[in-house]
Every structure is written in structure tokens, then in C-alpha cells.
Design an enzyme around this catalytic site. Structure first.
Site, PDB file in Angstrom:
ATOM      1  N   ARG A   1     -48.079  15.388 -29.933  1.00  0.00           N
ATOM      2  CA  ARG A   1     -48.745  15.229 -31.223  1.00  0.00           C
ATOM      3  C   ARG A   1     -48.475  16.429 -32.127  1.00  0.00           C
ATOM      4  O   ARG A   1     -48.344  17.545 -31.657  1.00  0.00           O
ATOM      5  CB  ARG A   1     -50.262  15.088 -31.008  1.00  0.00           C
ATOM      6  CG  ARG A   1     -50.703  13.658 -30.838  1.00  0.00           C
ATOM      7  CD  ARG A   1     -52.128  13.537 -30.327  1.00  0.00           C
ATOM      8  NE  ARG A   1     -53.098  14.384 -31.012  1.00  0.00           N
ATOM      9  CZ  ARG A   1     -54.405  14.346 -30.735  1.00  0.00           C
ATOM     10  NH1 ARG A   1     -54.874  13.524 -29.810  1.00  0.00           N
ATOM     11  NH2 ARG A   1     -55.230  15.134 -31.382  1.00  0.00           N
TER      12      ARG A   1
ATOM     13  N   ARG B   1     -49.842  17.627 -22.702  1.00  0.00           N
ATOM     14  CA  ARG B   1     -50.177  16.247 -23.017  1.00  0.00           C
ATOM     15  C   ARG B   1     -49.123  15.609 -23.927  1.00  0.00           C
ATOM     16  O   ARG B   1     -48.597  16.244 -24.817  1.00  0.00           O
ATOM     17  CB  ARG B   1     -51.546  16.219 -23.724  1.00  0.00           C
ATOM     18  CG  ARG B   1     -52.016  14.842 -24.106  1.00  0.00           C
ATOM     19  CD  ARG B   1     -53.515  14.801 -24.229  1.00  0.00           C
ATOM     20  NE  ARG B   1     -53.975  15.144 -25.563  1.00  0.00           N
ATOM     21  CZ  ARG B   1     -55.240  15.018 -25.960  1.00  0.00           C
ATOM     22  NH1 ARG B   1     -56.166  14.603 -25.123  1.00  0.00           N
ATOM     23  NH2 ARG B   1     -55.585  15.340 -27.181  1.00  0.00           N
TER      24      ARG B   1
ATOM     25  N   ARG C   1     -58.127  23.931 -33.223  1.00  0.00           N
ATOM     26  CA  ARG C   1     -59.005  22.808 -32.877  1.00  0.00           C
ATOM     27  C   ARG C   1     -60.140  23.250 -31.965  1.00  0.00           C
ATOM     28  O   ARG C   1     -61.269  22.787 -32.092  1.00  0.00           O
ATOM     29  CB  ARG C   1     -58.205  21.683 -32.216  1.00  0.00           C
ATOM     30  CG  ARG C   1     -57.501  20.788 -33.239  1.00  0.00           C
ATOM     31  CD  ARG C   1     -56.340  20.030 -32.648  1.00  0.00           C
ATOM     32  NE  ARG C   1     -56.733  19.072 -31.638  1.00  0.00           N
ATOM     33  CZ  ARG C   1     -55.949  18.684 -30.636  1.00  0.00           C
ATOM     34  NH1 ARG C   1     -54.739  19.192 -30.511  1.00  0.00           N
ATOM     35  NH2 ARG C   1     -56.373  17.796 -29.777  1.00  0.00           N
TER      36      ARG C   1
ATOM     37  N   ARG D   1     -68.668  14.620 -35.280  1.00  0.00           N
ATOM     38  CA  ARG D   1     -68.023  15.906 -35.038  1.00  0.00           C
ATOM     39  C   ARG D   1     -68.765  17.048 -35.726  1.00  0.00           C
ATOM     40  O   ARG D   1     -68.413  18.200 -35.534  1.00  0.00           O
ATOM     41  CB  ARG D   1     -66.624  15.911 -35.651  1.00  0.00           C
ATOM     42  CG  ARG D   1     -65.510  15.296 -34.842  1.00  0.00           C
ATOM     43  CD  ARG D   1     -64.951  16.242 -33.836  1.00  0.00           C
ATOM     44  NE  ARG D   1     -63.506  16.388 -33.826  1.00  0.00           N
ATOM     45  CZ  ARG D   1     -62.638  15.514 -33.355  1.00  0.00           C
ATOM     46  NH1 ARG D   1     -63.018  14.353 -32.919  1.00  0.00           N
ATOM     47  NH2 ARG D   1     -61.354  15.802 -33.337  1.00  0.00           N
TER      48      ARG D   1
ATOM     49  N   LYS E   1     -62.143  12.651 -22.937  1.00  0.00           N
ATOM     50  CA  LYS E   1     -63.015  11.629 -23.551  1.00  0.00           C
ATOM     51  C   LYS E   1     -62.363  10.244 -23.521  1.00  0.00           C
ATOM     52  O   LYS E   1     -62.998   9.267 -23.159  1.00  0.00           O
ATOM     53  CB  LYS E   1     -63.355  12.008 -25.004  1.00  0.00           C
ATOM     54  CG  LYS E   1     -64.124  13.314 -25.131  1.00  0.00           C
ATOM     55  CD  LYS E   1     -64.614  13.567 -26.551  1.00  0.00           C
ATOM     56  CE  LYS E   1     -63.507  13.899 -27.540  1.00  0.00           C
ATOM     57  NZ  LYS E   1     -62.867  15.214 -27.311  1.00  0.00           N
TER      58      LYS E   1
HETATM   59  P1  ADP Z   1     -59.001  15.644 -30.113  1.00  0.00           P
HETATM   60  O1  ADP Z   1     -57.934  15.263 -29.151  1.00  0.00           O
HETATM   61  O2  ADP Z   1     -58.854  17.011 -30.691  1.00  0.00           O
HETATM   62  O3  ADP Z   1     -60.385  15.317 -29.639  1.00  0.00           O
HETATM   63  P2  ADP Z   1     -58.966  13.490 -32.050  1.00  0.00           P
HETATM   64  O4  ADP Z   1     -57.870  12.593 -31.638  1.00  0.00           O
HETATM   65  O5  ADP Z   1     -60.364  13.055 -31.790  1.00  0.00           O
HETATM   66  O6  ADP Z   1     -58.678  14.901 -31.435  1.00  0.00           O
HETATM   67  O7  ADP Z   1     -58.833  13.831 -33.603  1.00  0.00           O
HETATM   68  C1  ADP Z   1     -57.650  14.317 -34.170  1.00  0.00           C
HETATM   69  C2  ADP Z   1     -57.927  14.852 -35.563  1.00  0.00           C
HETATM   70  O8  ADP Z   1     -58.476  13.807 -36.390  1.00  0.00           O
HETATM   71  C3  ADP Z   1     -58.959  15.963 -35.635  1.00  0.00           C
HETATM   72  O9  ADP Z   1     -58.374  17.231 -35.377  1.00  0.00           O
HETATM   73  C4  ADP Z   1     -59.433  15.831 -37.073  1.00  0.00           C
HETATM   74  O10 ADP Z   1     -58.496  16.343 -37.978  1.00  0.00           O
HETATM   75  C5  ADP Z   1     -59.469  14.337 -37.260  1.00  0.00           C
HETATM   76  N1  ADP Z   1     -60.781  13.747 -36.882  1.00  0.00           N
HETATM   77  C6  ADP Z   1     -61.007  12.853 -35.873  1.00  0.00           C
HETATM   78  N2  ADP Z   1     -62.309  12.517 -35.811  1.00  0.00           N
HETATM   79  C7  ADP Z   1     -62.933  13.224 -36.788  1.00  0.00           C
HETATM   80  C8  ADP Z   1     -64.282  13.321 -37.234  1.00  0.00           C
HETATM   81  N3  ADP Z   1     -65.270  12.637 -36.635  1.00  0.00           N
HETATM   82  N4  ADP Z   1     -64.551  14.150 -38.281  1.00  0.00           N
HETATM   83  C9  ADP Z   1     -63.571  14.853 -38.875  1.00  0.00           C
HETATM   84  N5  ADP Z   1     -62.284  14.814 -38.517  1.00  0.00           N
HETATM   85  C10 ADP Z   1     -61.947  14.005 -37.486  1.00  0.00           C
END
Ligand code: ADP
Ligand code: ZN
Length: 214
Positions: free
Chosen positions: A160, A127, A171, A88, A13
């Protein structure tokens, strides 16, 4: 353009968002980045989110809607935005719909990046992320020029906290339980565009013809 990026962790993304922002000056808004910055800075928001994020669970819808309501009102959003990691949950999608109605705005598209689970797991475990600017690296395919140091900003490149095998599998489970239903939601809204294994340039081409922009 005003676009939602849908897809599991590791679908690319952020990478796609970068290509699209270069096209028309839209801003990439990553809720994950906003939260990680807050955690690193030790703000009140960061303290509330830290443990939940580390486990790979979702922070509450209220917390996220508070962040997004404020963010979408900022001036740089006038040129358009790519929402990366938000919404989400169905509840976030419904709240976003109301918020945009209130603001008199309309989404152009929800772009689903559909990708095989094996590819994702491989990508996530290899990553690495700059702890300062968020630049993404990969130990196999795109390591930083100097190990552990970001090419862009000189910050530390790290794995991370939520990229341990356990948190990754959580996740992915959270994604299929809570986020995957958004694909149907946006299909019903007539906004869904699904792509498989396409790169940024290909996707930009598809979007241009779908949205009739040049
Ligand atoms: P990924 O690489 O899993 O897509 P993100 O960087 O988007 O992860 O998000 C990391 C973490 O931040 C998620 O696992 C969650 O804990 C939190 N998070 C991010 N965006 C949201 C959202 N829209 N609603 C709830 N939690 C979120
Ligand atoms: Zn950096």
C-alpha cells in the site's frame, strides 16, 4: 452482532472481522477499504481523500460521517456489522452514537485489539494487499501462491502507498493521538472488551459468552 473494532494499524482488525462475519452473517465495514476503492476508481470522494491517505493522516470527520451514514442504512446491515477503522476520533464516536440513537440501534461491544508496537511495525512493513479485492498477504508468513497475484481474485498484490516506513510511523502516531482515546470513551460507555494477542476463534468465544449468544 454490532461491534466496533479498535486497535492500531496492523493489529489484525480485518482478519478478526472475517472470522466474526462467518459466525453470524454480520457485514464487515472497513472505511479504509471504502476509501481505497474510491481512490482507485477516481471518484470525487477518492480525489478528496487520496493525498491525506497517502501521508497516513485522517480524512475529515464530515467526509467519514457522510460515508457511514449512508452505509449503515443499507439492508445488509440488518444482520449486524463489524466496524473496522471507524470511528477513529472522539468526534466520530460521538456522531456515531447520535446516528445510532436516531436509527434506534445499539452497539453490542467495542473490541480493543491490544498489541505491542514492535509486532505492528514488523507486520505492516511485510504486509501486502490485493489492489482489487483487499485480501491481505504477508511476504514472510502468507505470501500469495504466485508472487504478486491474488489467490482469491487474480488481482495485483501490492504494498500500500501508506505502508512506507514514514507513513507507517505517522499512522501509529495518529492512532495514539486521535484514536487511542476511544478506549476510555467506550470503557465509560460500558462497551469495552480488551484482548491481547488472541486469534479470531478465541475472540469469538469471548464474545459469545459476553453477549450471551450461541
Ligand atoms: P489501517 O490499516 O491503518 O487501520 P485503514 O485501512 O483503516 O488503515 O485506513 C487507511 C486510511 O484511510 C487511514 O490512514 C486514513 O487516511 C483513512 N481512514 C480510514 N478510516 C478513517 C476514519 N474513520 N477517519 C478518518 N480517516 C480514515
Ligand atoms: Zn484479490
Amino acid at each position: 452482532m454490532k461491534i466496533i473494532l479498535l486497535g492500531p494499524p496492523g493489529a489484525g482488525k480485518g482478519t478478526i472481522a472475517k472470522v466474526l462475519t462467518q459466525f453470524d452473517g454480520s457485514v464487515q465495514i472497513s472505511t479504509g477499504d471504502i476509501l481505497r476503492t474510491a481512490v482507485a476508481a477516481g471518484t470525487e470522494l477518492g480525489k478528496q481523500a487520496e493525498a491525506t491517505m497517502k501521508a497516513g493522516d485522517l480524512v475529515t470527520d464530515d467526509l467519514i460521517m457522510g460515508i457511514m451514514e449512508e452505509r449503515l442504512k443499507q439492508d445488509d446491515c440488518k444482520a449486524g456489522y463489524l466496524l473496522d477503522g471507524f470511528p477513529r476520533t472522539i468526534s466520530q464516536a460521538q456522531s456515531l452514537k447520535l446516528l445510532l440513537e436516531k436509527m434506534g440501534e445499539k452497539l453490542d461491544c467495542a473490541l480493543e485489539l491490544d498489541i505491542a508496537r514492535e509486532i505492528i511495525i514488523d507486520r505492516l512493513t511485510t504486509r501486502r494487499t490485493c489492489s482489487q479485492c483487499g485480501e491481505i498477504y504477508n511476504v514472510k508468513f502468507k505470501p500469495p501462491k504466485v508472487e504478486g497475484i491474488c489467490d482469491v481474485c487474480g488481482g495485483n498484490v501490492v504494498q500500500r502507498d501508506d505502508e512506507t516506513a514514514e507513513a507507517i510511523s505517522n499512522r501509529l502516531q495518529v492512532y495514539s493521538d486521535q484514536t487511542a482515546p476511544l478506549v476510555d470513551f467506550y470503557r465509560d460507555e460500558g462497551l469495552l472488551l480488551s484482548v491481547q494477542n488472541s486469534d479470531g476463534e478465541e475472540i469469538l468465544g469471548l464474545l459469545k459468552s459476553k453477549l450471551a449468544i450461541g
